[in-house]
Design a protein around this motif. Structure first.
Motif, PDB file in Angstrom:
ATOM      1  N   ASP A  33      10.801 -22.589 -24.179  1.00  0.00           N
ATOM      2  CA  ASP A  33      10.855 -22.956 -22.764  1.00  0.00           C
ATOM      3  C   ASP A  33      12.261 -23.357 -22.342  1.00  0.00           C
ATOM      4  OD1 ASP A  33      10.653 -25.180 -24.427  1.00  0.00           O
ATOM      5  OD2 ASP A  33       9.753 -26.422 -22.856  1.00  0.00           O
ATOM      6  N   LYS A  36      14.512 -20.165 -22.382  1.00  0.00           N
ATOM      7  CA  LYS A  36      14.253 -19.332 -21.210  1.00  0.00           C
ATOM      8  C   LYS A  36      14.865 -19.944 -19.963  1.00  0.00           C
ATOM      9  CE  LYS A  36      10.575 -16.933 -18.716  1.00  0.00           C
ATOM     10  NZ  LYS A  36       9.126 -16.641 -18.641  1.00  0.00           N
ATOM     11  N   LYS A  37      14.788 -21.273 -19.846  1.00  0.00           N
ATOM     12  CA  LYS A  37      15.373 -21.948 -18.684  1.00  0.00           C
ATOM     13  C   LYS A  37      16.890 -21.754 -18.655  1.00  0.00           C
ATOM     14  CE  LYS A  37      15.936 -26.405 -16.403  1.00  0.00           C
ATOM     15  NZ  LYS A  37      15.883 -25.772 -15.081  1.00  0.00           N
ATOM     16  N   ASN A  40      17.544 -18.102 -17.592  1.00  0.00           N
ATOM     17  CA  ASN A  40      17.200 -17.891 -16.189  1.00  0.00           C
ATOM     18  C   ASN A  40      18.183 -18.582 -15.251  1.00  0.00           C
ATOM     19  OD1 ASN A  40      15.022 -16.380 -16.951  1.00  0.00           O
ATOM     20  ND2 ASN A  40      13.462 -17.866 -16.380  1.00  0.00           N
ATOM     21  N   THR A  44      20.504 -16.657 -12.659  1.00  0.00           N
ATOM     22  CA  THR A  44      20.361 -16.991 -11.235  1.00  0.00           C
ATOM     23  C   THR A  44      21.710 -17.321 -10.620  1.00  0.00           C
ATOM     24  OG1 THR A  44      18.114 -17.854 -11.566  1.00  0.00           O
ATOM     25  CG2 THR A  44      19.280 -18.575  -9.597  1.00  0.00           C
ATOM     26  N   VAL A 126      14.975 -11.209 -17.598  1.00  0.00           N
ATOM     27  CA  VAL A 126      14.253 -11.902 -16.517  1.00  0.00           C
ATOM     28  C   VAL A 126      13.083 -11.068 -16.008  1.00  0.00           C
ATOM     29  CG1 VAL A 126      16.245 -13.252 -15.793  1.00  0.00           C
ATOM     30  CG2 VAL A 126      15.899 -10.981 -14.817  1.00  0.00           C
ATOM     31  N   ASP A 128      10.058 -11.296 -16.449  1.00  0.00           N
ATOM     32  CA  ASP A 128       8.867 -12.075 -16.084  1.00  0.00           C
ATOM     33  C   ASP A 128       9.127 -13.013 -14.913  1.00  0.00           C
ATOM     34  OD1 ASP A 128       7.471 -10.902 -18.204  1.00  0.00           O
ATOM     35  OD2 ASP A 128       8.165 -12.428 -19.620  1.00  0.00           O
ATOM     36  N   THR A 129      10.300 -12.925 -14.296  1.00  0.00           N
ATOM     37  CA  THR A 129      10.646 -13.815 -13.185  1.00  0.00           C
ATOM     38  C   THR A 129      11.028 -12.972 -11.976  1.00  0.00           C
ATOM     39  OG1 THR A 129      11.564 -15.316 -14.863  1.00  0.00           O
ATOM     40  CG2 THR A 129      11.995 -15.857 -12.549  1.00  0.00           C
ATOM     41  N   SER A 131      11.596 -13.424  -8.803  1.00  0.00           N
ATOM     42  CA  SER A 131      12.639 -13.847  -7.862  1.00  0.00           C
ATOM     43  C   SER A 131      14.034 -13.521  -8.385  1.00  0.00           C
ATOM     44  CB  SER A 131      12.521 -15.353  -7.595  1.00  0.00           C
ATOM     45  OG  SER A 131      12.649 -16.091  -8.813  1.00  0.00           O
ATOM     46  N   ILE A 132      14.266 -13.767  -9.685  1.00  0.00           N
ATOM     47  CA  ILE A 132      15.574 -13.465 -10.272  1.00  0.00           C
ATOM     48  C   ILE A 132      15.738 -11.956 -10.422  1.00  0.00           C
ATOM     49  CG2 ILE A 132      17.154 -13.974 -12.174  1.00  0.00           C
ATOM     50  CD1 ILE A 132      15.490 -16.397 -12.849  1.00  0.00           C
TER      51      ILE A 132
END
Length: 354
Positions: A33, A36-37, A40, A44, A126, A128-129, A131-132
């Motif tokens: 976690d 990944k942060k 990301n 971003t 990214v 799975d994200t 927005s990014i």
């Protein structure tokens, strides 16, 4: 010099930085976690809309010092913190990897394919994200819109601008030394074999034409290499096979990575330190840098306990062990003068590069 070089330089160096950080975060068993942060948050920030608007404006390249400042801020845009030695070597790996890719490009336009390889990998980070992912796709569209119409001559100027930027960097990297693509003095060894640029013929034939354009004679010669014809051109679209592998993740297989300063690089580094004294001529450059970094906001964790420090290289160990005691000794001296009881140095858990 080309005024269209800066976005390509930034995106490719940023891609190399993400490759290294991803490999180290996984190898050092950072919780998924947090890892990944980190990825990301950096991506971003890297593809911030306002920042990219400034980046894609036609402009001259910034100095090495100015560009390094951008990547310092970018690397610390999340909860991860790197010490100075780690950041120095991270930047060395980024620059030497991209320099090698530029040198190996079969033709100048293939620098754009190298950029797309980095973009493809970033998009995978990214996936799975959403927005990014949208930010990355928007950058794809800008790259396609701005760079695909450029002529071969314009790409040649971009390549020359990049090589001028990299020309004094001769830092030895263990991966390159082990693969024998770099000499002990930090200079790269370029191959004399492999596929030729798309749309060209393999060397070894001289054709002589008459004034009417008719071929009148052919002569063979030894080319001294083992060249092959390019089967097809790489895709310059949002999706597709890029064909060339330059710019893909060379850290996907766990390999030890280290940098070593060669004699030339050491002298250059010392020379740089001497010239870090502020001077009036730097004012304009710093103003431009401030404008460029206007949209690059560094995220600071609200809770200091949620952050973590990473030492990317084993050679950082001594520095990190000694620094708290040195700081405590300085604190002790200052406290004695002011009559304030000093605080003992904090204890930190360090993660080292193998």
């Amino acid at each position: 010099m080309s005024t269209r070089t800066l976005p390509l330089l930034f995106i490719n160096l940023g891609g190399e930085m993400l490759y290294i950080l991803d490999q180290r975060l996984r190898a050092q068993n950072i919780p998924s976690d947090k890892a990944k942060k980190v990825m990301n948050d950096i991506i971003t920030t890297m593809f911030n809309k306002k920042f990219l608007e400034e980046l894609f404006k036609p402009q001259e390249l910034y100095s090495k010092k100015a560009l390094r400042t951008v990547f310092d801020r970018l690397a610390h845009a999340s909860i991860m913190r790197l010490n100075q030695a780690s950041m120095d070597k991270l930047y060395d790996l980024m620059t030497m990897a991209f320099k090698y890719q530029v040198l190996l490009c079969p033709r100048p336009k293939d620098i754009l394919l190298v950029t797309f390889n980095h973009m493809d990998a970033i998009k995978d980070f990214v996936r799975d994200t959403p927005s990014i992912l949208g930010q990355v796709d928007e950058t794809y569209r800008q790259l396609i819109e701005i760079y695909t119409p450029l002529s071969g001559g314009e790409f040649q100027l971009i390549r020359q601008t990049l090589l001028i930027f990299f020309q004094d960097m001769h830092i030895r990297v263990s991966i390159f030394l082990k693969d024998k693509v770099q000499n002990s003095n930090g200079r790269f060894v370029l191959p004399t074999s492999g596929p030729v640029p798309y749309g060209t013929h393999t060397p070894g034939l001289i054709r002589i034409f008459s004034c009417n354009g008719e071929e009148v004679k052919r002569t063979q010669f030894r080319d001294g290499g083992n060249y092959t014809a390019a089967l097809r051109e790489g895709s310059f679209e949002l999706f597709g096979d890029r064909i060339i592998k330059l710019g893909t993740n060379m850290y996907s297989v766990s390999r030890p990575v280290e940098t070593h300063m060669s004699g030339t690089a050491k002298n250059s580094s010392q020379h740089t330190k001497v010239n870090t004294i502020p001077n009036p001529l730097a004012k304009e450059e710093l103003n431009l840098l401030a404008k460029l970094m206007g949209g690059l906001e560094v995220q600071k964790p609200s809770n200091t306990d949620s952050g973590f420090r990473v030492n990317l290289f084993a050679t950082d160990e001594e520095e990190e062990i000694n620094r708290p005691m040195q700081n405590w000794q300085r604190s002790w001296g200052s406290s004695q003068k002011l009559g304030i009881p000093p605080q003992a140095p904090a204890v930190k858990v360090m993660i080292y590069w193998p």
